[in-house]
Design a protein around this motif. Structure first.
Motif, PDB file in Angstrom:
ATOM      1  N   ALA A  94       0.794  -1.200   0.027  1.00 55.39           N
ATOM      2  CA  ALA A  94       0.041  -0.005   0.141  1.00 55.39           C
ATOM      3  C   ALA A  94       0.940   1.332  -0.208  1.00 55.39           C
ATOM      4  O   ALA A  94       0.556   2.216  -0.818  1.00 55.39           O
ATOM      5  CB  ALA A  94      -1.014  -0.100   1.367  1.00 55.39           C
ATOM      6  N   LEU A  95       2.079   1.495   0.776  1.00 53.24           N
ATOM      7  CA  LEU A  95       2.812   2.427   0.757  1.00 53.24           C
ATOM      8  C   LEU A  95       3.548   2.625  -0.768  1.00 53.24           C
ATOM      9  O   LEU A  95       3.721   3.634  -1.141  1.00 53.24           O
ATOM     10  CB  LEU A  95       3.999   2.089   1.744  1.00 53.24           C
ATOM     11  CG  LEU A  95       3.726   2.318   3.359  1.00 53.24           C
ATOM     12  CD1 LEU A  95       4.939   1.862   4.057  1.00 53.24           C
ATOM     13  CD2 LEU A  95       3.475   3.788   3.579  1.00 53.24           C
ATOM     14  N   ALA A  96       3.991   1.463  -1.133  1.00 55.01           N
ATOM     15  CA  ALA A  96       4.646   1.704  -2.588  1.00 55.01           C
ATOM     16  C   ALA A  96       3.521   2.162  -3.416  1.00 55.01           C
ATOM     17  O   ALA A  96       3.946   2.962  -4.375  1.00 55.01           O
ATOM     18  CB  ALA A  96       5.088   0.125  -3.027  1.00 55.01           C
ATOM     19  N   PHE A  97       2.204   1.559  -3.528  1.00 50.02           N
ATOM     20  CA  PHE A  97       1.405   1.856  -4.395  1.00 50.02           C
ATOM     21  C   PHE A  97       1.129   3.432  -4.208  1.00 50.02           C
ATOM     22  O   PHE A  97       1.045   4.281  -5.318  1.00 50.02           O
ATOM     23  CB  PHE A  97      -0.083   1.147  -4.272  1.00 50.02           C
ATOM     24  CG  PHE A  97       0.111  -0.141  -4.665  1.00 50.02           C
ATOM     25  CD1 PHE A  97       1.055  -0.726  -5.690  1.00 50.02           C
ATOM     26  CD2 PHE A  97      -0.824  -0.953  -4.071  1.00 50.02           C
ATOM     27  CE1 PHE A  97       0.867  -2.003  -6.121  1.00 50.02           C
ATOM     28  CE2 PHE A  97      -0.974  -2.495  -4.443  1.00 50.02           C
ATOM     29  CZ  PHE A  97       0.199  -2.812  -5.382  1.00 50.02           C
ATOM     30  N   GLY A  98       1.032   3.974  -2.886  1.00 47.92           N
ATOM     31  CA  GLY A  98       0.796   5.324  -2.808  1.00 47.92           C
ATOM     32  C   GLY A  98       2.114   6.204  -3.364  1.00 47.92           C
ATOM     33  O   GLY A  98       1.710   7.370  -4.005  1.00 47.92           O
ATOM     34  N   ALA A  99       3.268   5.582  -3.313  1.00 48.49           N
ATOM     35  CA  ALA A  99       4.272   6.493  -3.877  1.00 48.49           C
ATOM     36  C   ALA A  99       4.385   6.488  -5.253  1.00 48.49           C
ATOM     37  O   ALA A  99       4.660   7.676  -5.953  1.00 48.49           O
ATOM     38  CB  ALA A  99       5.662   5.740  -3.369  1.00 48.49           C
ATOM     39  N   PHE A 100       3.765   5.392  -6.023  1.00 50.46           N
ATOM     40  CA  PHE A 100       3.576   5.523  -7.405  1.00 50.46           C
ATOM     41  C   PHE A 100       2.227   6.396  -7.768  1.00 50.46           C
ATOM     42  O   PHE A 100       2.016   6.370  -9.034  1.00 50.46           O
ATOM     43  CB  PHE A 100       3.392   4.070  -8.000  1.00 50.46           C
ATOM     44  CG  PHE A 100       4.670   3.495  -8.281  1.00 50.46           C
ATOM     45  CD1 PHE A 100       5.283   3.371  -9.446  1.00 50.46           C
ATOM     46  CD2 PHE A 100       5.436   2.817  -7.266  1.00 50.46           C
ATOM     47  CE1 PHE A 100       6.382   2.539  -9.578  1.00 50.46           C
ATOM     48  CE2 PHE A 100       6.556   2.061  -7.326  1.00 50.46           C
ATOM     49  CZ  PHE A 100       7.143   2.180  -8.587  1.00 50.46           C
ATOM     50  N   GLY A 101       1.433   6.835  -6.920  1.00 51.37           N
ATOM     51  CA  GLY A 101       0.240   7.372  -7.335  1.00 51.37           C
ATOM     52  C   GLY A 101      -0.835   6.489  -7.670  1.00 51.37           C
ATOM     53  O   GLY A 101      -1.875   7.020  -8.384  1.00 51.37           O
TER      54      GLY A 101
ATOM     55  N   GLU B  43      -4.060   4.013  -6.943  1.00 49.66           N
ATOM     56  CA  GLU B  43      -5.118   3.508  -5.781  1.00 49.66           C
ATOM     57  C   GLU B  43      -5.140   1.937  -5.639  1.00 49.66           C
ATOM     58  O   GLU B  43      -4.853   1.185  -6.533  1.00 49.66           O
ATOM     59  CB  GLU B  43      -6.437   4.115  -6.411  1.00 49.66           C
ATOM     60  CG  GLU B  43      -6.473   5.498  -6.254  1.00 49.66           C
ATOM     61  CD  GLU B  43      -7.767   6.248  -6.713  1.00 49.66           C
ATOM     62  OE1 GLU B  43      -8.856   5.474  -6.485  1.00 49.66           O
ATOM     63  OE2 GLU B  43      -7.798   7.245  -7.296  1.00 49.66           O
ATOM     64  N   HIS B  44      -5.383   1.670  -4.394  1.00 51.91           N
ATOM     65  CA  HIS B  44      -5.567   0.457  -4.332  1.00 51.91           C
ATOM     66  C   HIS B  44      -6.880   0.104  -3.312  1.00 51.91           C
ATOM     67  O   HIS B  44      -7.277   1.069  -2.730  1.00 51.91           O
ATOM     68  CB  HIS B  44      -4.301  -0.568  -3.642  1.00 51.91           C
ATOM     69  CG  HIS B  44      -4.263   0.001  -2.051  1.00 51.91           C
ATOM     70  ND1 HIS B  44      -3.822   0.927  -1.621  1.00 51.91           N
ATOM     71  CD2 HIS B  44      -4.397  -0.476  -0.980  1.00 51.91           C
ATOM     72  CE1 HIS B  44      -3.650   1.157  -0.281  1.00 51.91           C
ATOM     73  NE2 HIS B  44      -4.319   0.134  -0.039  1.00 51.91           N
ATOM     74  N   ARG B  45      -7.137  -1.041  -3.428  1.00 54.02           N
ATOM     75  CA  ARG B  45      -8.360  -1.567  -2.296  1.00 54.02           C
ATOM     76  C   ARG B  45      -7.826  -2.930  -1.728  1.00 54.02           C
ATOM     77  O   ARG B  45      -7.518  -3.886  -2.248  1.00 54.02           O
ATOM     78  CB  ARG B  45      -9.781  -1.849  -3.086  1.00 54.02           C
ATOM     79  CG  ARG B  45     -10.803  -2.275  -2.394  1.00 54.02           C
ATOM     80  CD  ARG B  45     -12.107  -2.250  -3.422  1.00 54.02           C
ATOM     81  NE  ARG B  45     -13.009  -3.255  -2.778  1.00 54.02           N
ATOM     82  CZ  ARG B  45     -14.097  -3.926  -3.329  1.00 54.02           C
ATOM     83  NH1 ARG B  45     -14.076  -3.420  -4.684  1.00 54.02           N
ATOM     84  NH2 ARG B  45     -14.687  -4.806  -2.837  1.00 54.02           N
ATOM     85  N   LEU B  46      -7.896  -2.695  -0.337  1.00 53.49           N
ATOM     86  CA  LEU B  46      -7.454  -3.942   0.264  1.00 53.49           C
ATOM     87  C   LEU B  46      -8.662  -4.767   0.841  1.00 53.49           C
ATOM     88  O   LEU B  46      -9.707  -4.544   1.279  1.00 53.49           O
ATOM     89  CB  LEU B  46      -6.991  -3.374   1.641  1.00 53.49           C
ATOM     90  CG  LEU B  46      -6.196  -4.193   2.681  1.00 53.49           C
ATOM     91  CD1 LEU B  46      -5.021  -4.743   2.054  1.00 53.49           C
ATOM     92  CD2 LEU B  46      -5.947  -3.583   4.059  1.00 53.49           C
ATOM     93  N   HIS B  47      -8.195  -6.215   0.388  1.00 53.08           N
ATOM     94  CA  HIS B  47      -9.406  -7.308   0.545  1.00 53.08           C
ATOM     95  C   HIS B  47      -9.017  -8.092   1.880  1.00 53.08           C
ATOM     96  O   HIS B  47      -8.038  -8.297   2.391  1.00 53.08           O
ATOM     97  CB  HIS B  47      -9.405  -7.956  -0.628  1.00 53.08           C
ATOM     98  CG  HIS B  47     -10.052  -7.292  -1.706  1.00 53.08           C
ATOM     99  ND1 HIS B  47     -11.257  -7.252  -2.193  1.00 53.08           N
ATOM    100  CD2 HIS B  47      -9.469  -6.405  -2.596  1.00 53.08           C
ATOM    101  CE1 HIS B  47     -11.557  -6.703  -3.039  1.00 53.08           C
ATOM    102  NE2 HIS B  47     -10.246  -6.007  -3.664  1.00 53.08           N
ATOM    103  N   ASP B  48      -9.814  -8.711   2.438  1.00 51.81           N
ATOM    104  CA  ASP B  48      -9.664  -9.706   3.337  1.00 51.81           C
ATOM    105  C   ASP B  48      -8.697 -10.747   2.905  1.00 51.81           C
ATOM    106  O   ASP B  48      -8.877 -11.239   1.883  1.00 51.81           O
ATOM    107  CB  ASP B  48     -11.293 -10.630   3.483  1.00 51.81           C
ATOM    108  CG  ASP B  48     -11.229 -11.426   4.760  1.00 51.81           C
ATOM    109  OD1 ASP B  48     -10.337 -12.071   5.286  1.00 51.81           O
ATOM    110  OD2 ASP B  48     -12.294 -11.304   5.472  1.00 51.81           O
TER     111      ASP B  48
END
Lengths: 294, 294
Positions: free
Chosen positions: B264-271, B273-278
């Protein structure tokens, strides 16, 4: 003079006449890892005592003997650096019976500001420089940590290390890829297949796993896996090392017979010219640095 | 029904009501590596015997239990594949007292024709598919061998493995980089520094050696080295995985808390978006495959 290339696992000493003729040599597996703490003066005396007794008074050393694990840690000298800069930054060693000087390693920073280091290869590159003077050139010294250097104006302008050899070794010894691989002579077709793979999209971390995919599906034999992996890693190395631009002239290549053969094959696949140099470049580099001294 | 995710080092069994409610569960470290040759029926009986005694008649298994090192090797099913294709390719297992079926792994080929494989993750991806039906989506399942999948039309269209986790582990344990690193909690600033580094030129093999350069020059602490290396490798992974194009929607992410936090941190740095799943997607996937069966 006496020139010594004292690396992690090997010791090479040469007694040289002023013109560079080798009068005598001593080579052993007595690398720095085999020397006990405080044991460097004794190890050196044992190796070159007879030459000293015959009147040699200057000993120039390069390699990992100048690292934190060596005799004395010699500070890294920043690039650009040529024979004069290196000769001006030698570290005297406490040794009875001769003037004993240590060649510094070099450091540089890449476009991102990250530091890089070499120790031992700077002396080989000085030896190479003698062959083309002040011309611009690119040199490649393959190994555990392959060095790519840009030479310009008779100095080492810049360099970059690629961790190719060590990554190959740890993957073959310790990762799932090694479980699929069998020791075997180099398979040049498999090597070139790996080089070609490196030029496809997907990235190195995906290409590595693909080695396993090919093995599982019976499309790469266990005997060919090591060669394919070499080609893959060297292909990625060459792509990255030349991303800034392909040199006008040939790539100047020096190293072991096995590695230079592999790199020559890879360069051919990329349509790159190369020129193979004598692997004994350190000796010539030590001579050139010594000449600047006197 | 009984759903089982039987991996290399872990065993997870769930007793499920028709709607998917978990009635009971058994989890242990009894992964396939801990099962002696021929011992799978006995190990399964020991784990779920009481549920069978109470009348359960269908057992669906996924994971490395279907690999060459597992109970029976289930052939890989080619992509694209959804619940119906998977349900049509189950391997019956010789087991008294229940209908026992093994979920196949999946295979695909990338643009270069190189095969890729997954085993266990296909069931998690089926679980994910339930959340967006036939929409186009990109999923990322981090791990030893991270899986990036393109989902489309209610099926797994394609996937690519990135060997990130295993490469990090072998480098830290067996390469020169590990000698500079100390075990320490995640350092998010160092992690993000590694992610940023991955976006610079030079290539992964050069960036890896740069980790050592930074350490030698006192510009990266031993405690931060592992986090920096994670960021570097995950940064290279994300760049490679999305080289074909960034998805329109968020990247669907599922895995352990530590890994999904890092990604999630890496995705943020790349701009991105992500969705976290169970992380318990395998369970849902097993349910969906079982429903297609009945």
């Amino acid at each position: 003079m006496i020139g010594i290339d004292w690396g992690t696992t090997a010791f090479r000493a040469y007694r040289l006449a002023p013109g560079g003729t080798i009068l005598d040599r001593r080579e052993s597996e007595g690398g720095i890892l085999s020397v006990p703490a405080g044991g460097f003066p004794a190890a050196l005396s044992a190796a070159i005592g007879p030459w000293l007794a015959e009147g040699e008074r200057l000993v120039l050393l390069c390699g990992m003997v100048g690292s934190r694990q060596g005799w004395v840690e010699a500070p890294y000298l920043p690039c650009p650096a040529g024979p004069a800069e290196i000769a001006g930054a030698l570290t005297p060693l406490p040794f009875d019976g001769a003037r004993c000087l240590l060649v510094p390693g070099l450091t540089t920073r890449d476009a991102g500001g990250v530091p890089d280091v070499m120790r031992g290869e700077e002396t080989k590159l000085i030896g190479l420089l003698a062959e083309f003077g002040t011309a611009e050139a690119v040199a490649c010294l393959p190994g555990t940590h392959a060095k790519w250097a840009r030479l310009s104006g008779g100095r080492i302008a810049h360099f970059a290390t690629q961790m190719t050899g060590e990554v190959r070794a740890v993957l073959l010894e310790h990762s799932i890829l090694g479980r699929l691989a069998k020791d075997a002579p180099t398979d040049e077709a498999a090597f070139l297949r790996g080089v070609a793979r490196a030029r496809e999209p997907g990235g190195l971390l995906h290409h590595l796993f693909g080695t396993r995919g090919l093995g599982l599906m019976g499309e790469l034999t266990a005997e060919a896996t090591g060669s394919y992996l070499s080609g893959l890693l060297i292909g990625h190395e060459v792509t990255a090392a030349l991303a800034e631009g392909v040199p006008d002239g040939p790539i100047h290549l020096a190293g072991s017979a096995t590695l230079t053969r592999a790199y020559a094959l890879a360069f051919g696949a990329f349509g790159l010219e190369h020129r193979l140099h004598d692997p004994d470049l350190a000796l010539r580099g030590l001579m050139l640095i010594a000449e600047t001294l006197q």
